[in-house]
Write an enzyme that holds these catalytic residues in place. Sequence first.
Site, PDB file in Angstrom:
ATOM      1  N   GLU A 144      -1.237  -7.492   7.812  1.00 51.30           N
ATOM      2  CA  GLU A 144       0.149  -7.306   8.181  1.00 51.30           C
ATOM      3  C   GLU A 144       0.453  -7.992   9.321  1.00 51.30           C
ATOM      4  OE1 GLU A 144       3.003  -6.789   7.729  1.00 51.30           O
ATOM      5  OE2 GLU A 144       3.592  -4.637   7.389  1.00 51.30           O
ATOM      6  N   HIS A 171       0.692  -1.347   0.037  1.00 48.92           N
ATOM      7  CA  HIS A 171      -0.219   0.094  -0.170  1.00 48.92           C
ATOM      8  C   HIS A 171       0.698   1.300   0.064  1.00 48.92           C
ATOM      9  CE1 HIS A 171       0.936   0.907   4.319  1.00 48.92           C
ATOM     10  NE2 HIS A 171       0.649  -0.227   4.242  1.00 48.92           N
TER      11      HIS A 171
END
Length: 207
Positions: free
Chosen positions: A89, A17
């Site tokens: 994550e 991202h």
Amino acid sequence: MTISNSGDTGRVVLLRHGETEWATTGRHTGTTDVPLTAVGEQQAVAVGELIVELELRDPLVLSSPRTRAQRTAQLAGLTVDREWDALSEVDYGDYEGLTSPEIHATVPHWTVWTHPCPHGESIDDFGSRADLVLSVVLPVLVDRDVVLVGHGHFSRALLTRWLELPVAEGKRFAMAPAAYSVLGFDHSYRQLVVHNINPSVRTGKKR
């Protein structure tokens, strides 16, 4: 720049991202859902233009459920086929939101690759997640390419496991905001085709 694939087997594109406020200040961002900054949105658009050059074949796009990953995919011109918790994550546990210097005040030399995250994931935990993701992706590559939109540390874990290295070797690979890497094959051997490609690298600007 067209990046070709050896043979007819698909490729895996790892896309991190774009920039977030927490990332710019070095805060570990796992489960916290922080948005992209204005710069992060610009990065996502720009990396999408680079990804077009890959000439992906009927790509299956899988994304972390975090907003920062979803928004990056959208701005990069990718249509997410599935949100998948397995692409989240690393769970930093008690270290969520802390910077490395703050953690080092109590645990000198700590890194996610070498030390545990109290009340979070161990390296074995997120290494097993990486193996799970790749086990699902591999059969898909017979017919199409796959894009995995996610995060810095976990993308590096995926990269090391693709190369059949210990997860701790993720410490040797950088992954800039809005960067992508391409994983592929050469004569049936898994290989890293290109790594950490991002708009800043292509334009020669320093990060």
